[in-house]
Write a protein that holds these residues in place. Structure first.
Motif, PDB file in Angstrom:
ATOM      1  N   VAL A 145     -57.120 -60.986  18.241  1.00  0.00           N
ATOM      2  CA  VAL A 145     -55.822 -61.586  17.952  1.00  0.00           C
ATOM      3  C   VAL A 145     -54.804 -60.454  17.851  1.00  0.00           C
ATOM      4  CG1 VAL A 145     -54.501 -62.888  16.227  1.00  0.00           C
ATOM      5  CG2 VAL A 145     -56.878 -63.508  16.723  1.00  0.00           C
ATOM      6  N   GLU A 146     -53.626 -60.663  18.410  1.00  0.00           N
ATOM      7  CA  GLU A 146     -52.584 -59.645  18.388  1.00  0.00           C
ATOM      8  C   GLU A 146     -52.205 -59.307  16.946  1.00  0.00           C
ATOM      9  OE1 GLU A 146     -48.039 -59.381  19.932  1.00  0.00           O
ATOM     10  OE2 GLU A 146     -49.534 -60.201  21.321  1.00  0.00           O
ATOM     11  N   GLY A 147     -52.042 -58.015  16.668  1.00  0.00           N
ATOM     12  CA  GLY A 147     -51.670 -57.566  15.333  1.00  0.00           C
ATOM     13  C   GLY A 147     -50.221 -57.879  15.008  1.00  0.00           C
ATOM     14  N   ASN A 148     -49.898 -57.840  13.719  1.00  0.00           N
ATOM     15  CA  ASN A 148     -48.516 -58.041  13.306  1.00  0.00           C
ATOM     16  C   ASN A 148     -48.217 -57.233  12.038  1.00  0.00           C
ATOM     17  OD1 ASN A 148     -50.114 -59.822  11.695  1.00  0.00           O
ATOM     18  ND2 ASN A 148     -48.276 -60.898  11.101  1.00  0.00           N
ATOM     19  N   ILE A 149     -46.963 -56.859  11.904  1.00  0.00           N
ATOM     20  CA  ILE A 149     -46.496 -56.156  10.718  1.00  0.00           C
ATOM     21  C   ILE A 149     -45.857 -57.194   9.814  1.00  0.00           C
ATOM     22  CG2 ILE A 149     -44.859 -54.436   9.837  1.00  0.00           C
ATOM     23  CD1 ILE A 149     -45.215 -52.949  12.540  1.00  0.00           C
ATOM     24  N   THR A 150     -46.311 -57.256   8.559  1.00  0.00           N
ATOM     25  CA  THR A 150     -45.793 -58.249   7.621  1.00  0.00           C
ATOM     26  C   THR A 150     -44.765 -57.672   6.660  1.00  0.00           C
ATOM     27  OG1 THR A 150     -47.669 -57.863   6.148  1.00  0.00           O
ATOM     28  CG2 THR A 150     -47.870 -59.678   7.735  1.00  0.00           C
ATOM     29  N   VAL A 163     -43.184 -44.339   3.574  1.00  0.00           N
ATOM     30  CA  VAL A 163     -43.010 -45.735   3.950  1.00  0.00           C
ATOM     31  C   VAL A 163     -44.390 -46.369   4.113  1.00  0.00           C
ATOM     32  CG1 VAL A 163     -42.074 -47.298   5.699  1.00  0.00           C
ATOM     33  CG2 VAL A 163     -40.858 -45.161   5.157  1.00  0.00           C
ATOM     34  N   THR A 164     -44.581 -47.531   3.479  1.00  0.00           N
ATOM     35  CA  THR A 164     -45.833 -48.275   3.609  1.00  0.00           C
ATOM     36  C   THR A 164     -45.627 -49.417   4.594  1.00  0.00           C
ATOM     37  OG1 THR A 164     -46.462 -47.762   1.332  1.00  0.00           O
ATOM     38  CG2 THR A 164     -47.579 -49.621   2.379  1.00  0.00           C
ATOM     39  N   ILE A 165     -46.461 -49.435   5.629  1.00  0.00           N
ATOM     40  CA  ILE A 165     -46.423 -50.492   6.638  1.00  0.00           C
ATOM     41  C   ILE A 165     -47.662 -51.351   6.416  1.00  0.00           C
ATOM     42  CG2 ILE A 165     -46.451 -51.008   9.108  1.00  0.00           C
ATOM     43  CD1 ILE A 165     -45.315 -48.111   9.496  1.00  0.00           C
ATOM     44  N   SER A 166     -47.451 -52.635   6.156  1.00  0.00           N
ATOM     45  CA  SER A 166     -48.563 -53.559   5.921  1.00  0.00           C
ATOM     46  C   SER A 166     -48.574 -54.619   7.009  1.00  0.00           C
ATOM     47  CB  SER A 166     -48.429 -54.223   4.551  1.00  0.00           C
ATOM     48  OG  SER A 166     -48.418 -53.268   3.525  1.00  0.00           O
ATOM     49  N   GLY A 167     -49.756 -55.134   7.298  1.00  0.00           N
ATOM     50  CA  GLY A 167     -49.865 -56.170   8.310  1.00  0.00           C
ATOM     51  C   GLY A 167     -51.300 -56.536   8.576  1.00  0.00           C
ATOM     52  N   THR A 194     -55.767 -48.188   7.677  1.00  0.00           N
ATOM     53  CA  THR A 194     -56.723 -49.292   7.754  1.00  0.00           C
ATOM     54  C   THR A 194     -56.121 -50.328   8.693  1.00  0.00           C
ATOM     55  OG1 THR A 194     -55.776 -50.624   5.957  1.00  0.00           O
ATOM     56  CG2 THR A 194     -57.372 -48.897   5.341  1.00  0.00           C
ATOM     57  N   ASN A 195     -56.855 -51.358   8.963  1.00  0.00           N
ATOM     58  CA  ASN A 195     -56.366 -52.407   9.839  1.00  0.00           C
ATOM     59  C   ASN A 195     -55.182 -53.143   9.217  1.00  0.00           C
ATOM     60  OD1 ASN A 195     -56.844 -53.323  12.429  1.00  0.00           O
ATOM     61  ND2 ASN A 195     -57.990 -55.095  11.725  1.00  0.00           N
ATOM     62  N   ASN A 196     -55.005 -52.992   7.872  1.00  0.00           N
ATOM     63  CA  ASN A 196     -53.975 -53.736   7.160  1.00  0.00           C
ATOM     64  C   ASN A 196     -52.869 -52.882   6.549  1.00  0.00           C
ATOM     65  OD1 ASN A 196     -55.485 -56.064   7.663  1.00  0.00           O
ATOM     66  ND2 ASN A 196     -56.660 -55.782   5.800  1.00  0.00           N
TER      67      ASN A 196
END
Length: 172
Positions: free
Chosen positions: A12-17, A30-34, A62-64
Motif C-alpha cells: 500500500v502506498e505510504g503517506n505522511i500524517t 522535525v519529526t515526520i510521522s506516517g 522506522t516505517n512510521n
C-alpha cells in the motif's frame, strides 16, 4: 512465458500524517510521522523539507517515523512539500507542509551577569523560530541550562538562572 511465484509484493502506498513542527529554520529538528515511510525499503536515501535537503542519521527511521534536521533554506515564508525517498526509490510526499522562517536573533540579555536564582530577560526577534514552545533544556546562559522559563513569546524570554556547578567566580 516466465512467472515468479511470490517474487514481488505490492505494498500500500505510504503517506505522511504529520510534520512537527511544520515551520522552522536551519537546524530545527522535525519529526515526520506516517505509514509506509520506508516504502518496503531498508532505509531512507533522501528527505526534503520545502525542497531543501534535511540531515538524517541512516538506520534510525522506522516505517512510521523519522526525525530529521532542517537544512539551510532560502525560501522563507513559502510552504513547501515534505518528501521521503527510500533507498529503493519509493517516494512518500505531503504537499505544502513545511515553511522556513527567519533565524532568531538575540538583541539584548539583561542583566548581563548573575548567579543562580537571577531573573534574566532575553530580548530579540523571532526567538520562537516558528515554534510555540521552549523547554528549560533548550535555553542556556553561559553554557548552563536555565532553572525555569517564566515567560516567553517571539521577542522576549524571561528565565531564572541556574547555579553554576563547580562554582567559584567571586571574591573568596
Amino acid at each position: 512465458f516466465v512467472t515468479a511465484v511470490n517474487g514481488f509484493e505490492q505494498l500500500v502506498e505510504g503517506n505522511i500524517t504529520s510534520v512537527s513542527p511544520s515551520s522552522g529554520h536551519e537546524g530545527t529538528y522535525v519529526t515526520i510521522s506516517g505509514n509506509g515511510l520506508l516504502g518496503g525499503a531498508q532505509d531512507i536515501a533522501e528527505i526534503l523539507l520545502s525542497n531543501v535537503s534535511a540531515t538524517y542519521t541512516r538506520g534510525t527511521a522506522t516505517n512510521n517515523k523519522v526525525i530529521v534536521r532542517a537544512g539551510a533554506g532560502d525560501n522563507i515564508g513559502i510552504a513547501g512539500p515534505v518528501e521521503v525517498r527510500s533507498d529503493t526509490g519509493s517516494l512518500v510526499r505531503l504537499a505544502a507542509n513545511f515553511t522556513f522562517v527567519p533565524t532568531g536573533n538575540i538583541t539584548a540579555v539583561e542583566p548581563s551577569s548573575g548567579q543562580g536564582g537571577t531573573v534574566v530577560s532575553i530580548f530579540g526577534d523571532n526567538l520562537l523560530a516558528g515554534g510555540s514552545l521552549f523547554t528549560s533544556t533548550s535555553v542556556s546562559l553561559a553554557g548552563v541550562a536555565v532553572r525555569t522559563i517564566t515567560f516567553f513569546n517571539d521577542s522576549l524570554v524571561v528565565v531564572v538562572a541556574e547555579s553554576k556547578v563547580g562554582g567559584g567566580g567571586g571574591p573568596g
